[in-house]
Enzyme design. Structure first.
Site, PDB file in Angstrom:
ATOM      1  N   GLU A 111       0.893  -1.333   0.004  1.00  0.00           N
ATOM      2  CA  GLU A 111       0.152  -0.029   0.032  1.00  0.00           C
ATOM      3  C   GLU A 111       0.825   1.240  -0.073  1.00  0.00           C
ATOM      4  OE1 GLU A 111      -0.523  -2.354   2.159  1.00  0.00           O
ATOM      5  OE2 GLU A 111      -2.632  -3.266   1.589  1.00  0.00           O
ATOM      6  N   HIS A 127      -9.688  -4.781  10.384  1.00  0.00           N
ATOM      7  CA  HIS A 127     -10.409  -4.485   9.247  1.00  0.00           C
ATOM      8  C   HIS A 127     -11.720  -3.573   9.233  1.00  0.00           C
ATOM      9  CE1 HIS A 127      -7.374  -7.414   8.162  1.00  0.00           C
ATOM     10  NE2 HIS A 127      -7.499  -7.567   7.008  1.00  0.00           N
TER      11      HIS A 127
END
Lengths: 366, 325
Positions: free
Chosen positions: B60, B129
Site C-alpha cells: 500500500e 479490518h
C-alpha cells in the site's frame, strides 16, 4: 569513534581502476564544450556559496526550522541534473537545495523560501525541505525519509503511461534504503519496468548513525533481489557521475528499465545545522575528504589541467557566486511575509479557482 | 428508471470516467484479474485492458504513493484499497504527500487522485479490518472525504471525485454493495459537499451519513409509526467539504438534533458537527445535541455483539427518544 562507512566497490570501480580516463572519455563527456564544462563547474560553486550564505542567515536566526546543507555533495546533483532532457524528472528528500539550483531554479526564490517569504519558491509555505518547481521537472523537496521514493516511481509510471521517452531520478540518502516504501517501490519499478533510477546519495551517515550501524549488507546490491540493474560510483567527479548515470538514463528512456545507482559522497556539515556533529565522526575524516575529494577542488583541478578554466575565471566565478548568494539574501530579507489570509490559500484547487468550483459546502472549519 | 446495486453504480461510474478521460487508470490489489475483492471492478479488465486496470502487489505505501506521484504529473489514478483499514500502511503517503504537496509547493502541484474502498464494521472481520477513518482523513486540510449511502449517490459522487483536482478519499461500505436503488441511465454528477435530506420531518433532525443514514431511515419509520415522532434524516454524503448550511437549516426547523455515525466518538465527525451546530445555531436548539456513535472500543469480532457496537435502528430509536425528551 564509529567505523567509517563501507561502500561497495563493483565492476564500475574495477573498470575505472583499469582505465582512469574511462569516464572522461565517455561520449556523454567528450561532447561537452568548454562553455558547458564551465557552466557545470559554476553550478557547483553556486551551490556551495548559496549554502554557506544560507548557513550565515540561519545562524542569525533569519531562517527557521531545519537546514540540511548540501556542502560536499554538490557535484552529484550537478552531474545528474545536467543529463536531464525535457521528459526527465527528478525528486529528492529534504537535502534539496543542490538539486534545486542544478535544475535551474532562481536562487532568490530559494533563499526567500528559507526566509519564509511570499516570494519564495513555495510562497513561504514549504521551507528548506520542501522546494518544488514542476516547470523544471523538479518535484521536491520531501521531508519524510524515503517517502519521496514511491512518488518518484509514480513519476516514472506517468512517463511510461503517457508514452514519453523520459526517465525519473528518485534521489534518497543512505538512511532511506531501509524504509519499507523504498523496497515496495523497487518491486513495483522492476515488476512493471518503470523508467526510474533510484539514486542513493551515500554520504555515509543516516543522521548520526553510520552506514555500518544502520544497514545490513550492500545498499545498491539489494537491487539484485528484484532483478534490477545496479552499480556504484564516486560522486565528486562530474565525469564519473555523468557517464555512469547516463548509461542507466539512456537505458531507462529507451528500454523503460529501472536501476539502482549508489553514489559515494560526503557531507561536510552536520545532518542539519542543528546537529553539533561531534559524536559520530572525527574531524580528521572530514578533512581527509575535503583534502582528497572536494567537488570544487577536484573538478577545478581537472578543468584547469584541460585548459578549460583559468585562475582568473575561477576567481570571477567565485565572486559571481558570492554576489548571487548575497543578492538572494538581500532579496529574501526585503520580501514580505505571507499574510494571515494566505494561510488558507493553496490548500484546495477549488478555493484557488473559485469560478471553476464544482463542490459545495464548507471546506474550512473553526 | 433502472434499479441497480451500489456495487454496479460504482462500476458504472468507473467505466464512464474511463471512457471519458484516457488519463483515468484503476490500480489496486486484485482489481483486474480477480475482478475486485468485492467485485466493484468486475469486467473492467476485459473492457479496458491491463494498461488501465492494474493489479498491484500488496504494497500500500508503495502503490498509493506511486499513484500520488503519478497524479502530480497528470495521470488520474483511482486507487482501490481492499479495505480502507489498510490506509494506515500508506498513511505517510496519504498525509505527508497527498494532503500536503499542493500547499508545500505553493499551489504549483495538484494531486487529482481518488482512493476508494470499503470502510465499515458489521462484517465481523475484527478490529484491524473495521476502521472508519473519515474523521482522521478529514482532519487534514487539502483532502476531500466522501461517504455515499445509496447507489444513486455512489455513482454521482464517484464521477465528481474522479474529476476533482484534489485528493478525494471515497469511503464505501461492504454492507451496502448489494443494496439496490434507482439510478438513471443518462449521465449525472453530484457535487461534492452537498448534503441530501433523505427524509423530511419536523420534530428531530438526524444528521448522519453512510450506512448510518440507511439505519436512521429505518429508525425514523419506527419513530413515526410507534411514537408519532417526525424525524428528518440529513445525509451529509460528503464530510469535507461539508454542507453545514443544510444541517443548520434542518436544525432551525426541528430544534432537536441527533447525530448518528459509525465512528468512535472521540474527535469524530459528530464532534465537529456538534461544535458547529451549537456555535452557529445555539438559539435554535431546544435541548442539548445528542449523538449515537459506535461503542467506544476496538471493533469486536463476536457477530451478535458487533451489531450492538454499531449504530442500528433500535439503538438509534432509543437515542432519538432521548433527544426529543
Amino acid at each position: 569513534m564509529s567505523k567509517k562507512s563501507t561502500v561497495l566497490a563493483d565492476k564500475n570501480d574495477a573498470a575505472g581502476a583499469a582505465d582512469p580516463g574511462r569516464h572522461r572519455n565517455a561520449p556523454i563527456n567528450k561532447q561537452l564544450t568548454a562553455e558547458q564544462k564551465i557552466e557545470l563547474y559554476r553550478q557547483i560553486v553556486r551551490i556551495r556559496r548559496f549554502e554557506e550564505r544560507s548557513l550565515r542567515s540561519y545562524l542569525k536566526k533569519q531562517i527557521g526550522g531545519f537546514l540540511h546543507l548540501y556542502i560536499g555533495q554538490e557535484a552529484l546533483a550537478v552531474g545528474c541534473c545536467s543529463l536531464m532532457g525535457k521528459n526527465d524528472h527528478i525528486i529528492t528528500a529534504y537535502r534539496d537545495h543542490g538539486h534545486a539550483i542544478a535544475v535551474g531554479m532562481d536562487t532568490r526564490a530559494l533563499m526567500a523560501e528559507l526566509y519564509g517569504k511570499i516570494t519564495g519558491c513555495s510562497k513561504g509555505k514549504g521551507g528548506s525541505m520542501h522546494y518544488f518547481d514542476p516547470s523544471k521537472n523538479y518535484w521536491g523537496g520531501h521531508g519524510i525519509v524515503g517517502g519521496q521514493i514511491p512518488l518518484g516511481t509514480g513519476l516514472a509510471y506517468a512517463i511510461k503511461y503517457k508514452g514519453l521517452k523520459g526517465a525519473a531520478m528518485a534521489f534518497m540518502g543512505d538512511g532511506a534504503v531501509n524504509q519499507g516504501a523504498v523496497h515496495e517501490s523497487y518491486n513495483l519499478a522492476a515488476l512493471w519496468d518503470l523508467p526510474v533510477i533510484f539514486v542513493i546519495e551515500n554520504n555515509g551517515y543516516s543522521m548520526g548513525t553510520s552506514q555500518t550501524r544502520s544497514s545490513a549488507g550492500d545498499l545498491a546490491r539489494r537491487a539484485e533481489g528484484y532483478h534490477m540493474a545496479w552499480t556504484s560510483c564516486d560522486g565528486y567527479d562530474l565525469y564519473e557521475v555523468r557517464s555512469v548515470m547516463n548509461e542507466y538514463l539512456v537505458r531507462a528512456r529507451e528500454e523503460s528499465k529501472p536501476a539502482v545507482v549508489e553514489i559515494r559522497t560526503y557531507r561536510y556539515r552536520g545532518h542539519s545545522v542543528a546537529d553539533p556533529d561531534k559524536t559520530y565522526r572525527d574531524k580528521a575524516e572530514i578533512e581527509e575528504y575535503q583534502r582528497t575529494k572536494d567537488p570544487i577542488t577536484h573538478n577545478q583541478n581537472q578543468f584547469l589541467a584541460e585548459g578549460v578554466l583559468t585562475e582568473a575565471l575561477i576567481e570571477s566565478i567565485d565572486a559571481d557566486a558570492r554576489a548571487e548568494a548575497d543578492a538572494a539574501a538581500d532579496f529574501a530579507e526585503a520580501s514580505p511575509f505571507p499574510t494571515v489570509d494566505d494561510i488558507q490559500k493553496d490548500v484546495y484547487w477549488e478555493v484557488d479557482n473559485p469560478d471553476k468550483r464544482t463542490s459545495e459546502g464548507r471546506l474550512f472549519f473553526e | 428508471m433502472p434499479v441497480i446495486t451500489y456495487r454496479e453504480a460504482l462500476r458504472h461510474a468507473l467505466s464512464e470516467e474511463l471512457d471519458r478521460d484516457p488519463n483515468v487508470v484503476i490500480l489496486g490489489e486484485e482489481v483486474a484479474q480477480f475482478n475486485g475483492a468485492y467485485k466493484v471492478t468486475e469486467t473492467l479488465l476485459a473492457k479496458y485492458g491491463p494498461k488501465r486496470i492494474v493489479d498491484t502487489p500488496i504494497s500500500e505505501a508503495g502503490f498509493i504513493g506511486m499513484g500520488i506521484g503519478a497524479s502530480m504529473l497528470g495521470v488520474r489514478p483511482v486507487m482501490e484499497l481492499m479495505f480502507w483499514s489498510f490506509y494506515s500502511v500508506a498513511f505517510d503517503q496519504i498525509l505527508n504527500n497527498a494532503a500536503n504537496v499542493r500547499y508545500m509547493s505553493g499551489g504549483q502541484i495538484n494531486c487529482p487522485i481518488v482512493i476508494r474502498g470499503p470502510a465499515n464494521g458489521g462484517t465481523n472481520v475484527g478490529a484491524t479490518h473495521s476502521h472508519t477513518p473519515e474523521n482522521v482523513l478529514a482532519n487534514h486540510p487539502g483532502v476531500k472525504v466522501v461517504v455515499p449511502s445509496t447507489p444513486y449517490d455512489a455513482k454521482g459522487l464517484l464521477k465528481s471525485a474522479i474529476r476533482d483536482n484534489d485528493p478525494v478519499f471515497f469511503l464505501e461500505n461492504t454492507m451496502l454493495y448489494g443494496d439496490k436503488g434507482e439510478v438513471p441511465e443518462e449521465e449525472y454528477l453530484i457535487p461534492l459537499g452537498k448534503a441530501d435530506i433523505k427524509r423530511e420531518g419536523t420534530d428531530l433532525s438526524i444528521i448522519t451519513y453512510g450506512r448510518s443514514a440507511m439505519q436512521s431511515l429505518a429508525a425514523a419509520e419506527l419513530l413515526e409509526k410507534e411514537y408519532d415522532i417526525s424525524a428528518e434524516v440529513v445525509d451529509l454524503r460528503s464530510i469535507r467539504p461539508l454542507d453545514i448550511e443544510t444541517v443548520l437549516a434542518s436544525v432551525s426547523r426541528t430544534h432537536r438534533v441527533l447525530i448518528v455515525e459509525e465512528q468512535k466518538p472521540f474527535a469524530s465527525v459528530g464532534s465537529q458537527l456538534a461544535f458547529m451546530i451549537q456555535r452557529e445555531a445555539f438559539d435554535e436548539l431546544d435541548g442539548p445535541i445528542h449523538r449515537l456513535a459506535t461503542v467506544d472500543a476496538p471493533a469486536i469480532y463476536s457477530p451478535p455483539v458487533e451489531i450492538e457496537q454499531l449504530p442500528n435502528p433500535q439503538r438509534i430509536l432509543k437515542a432519538a427518544l432521548a433527544a426529543v425528551a
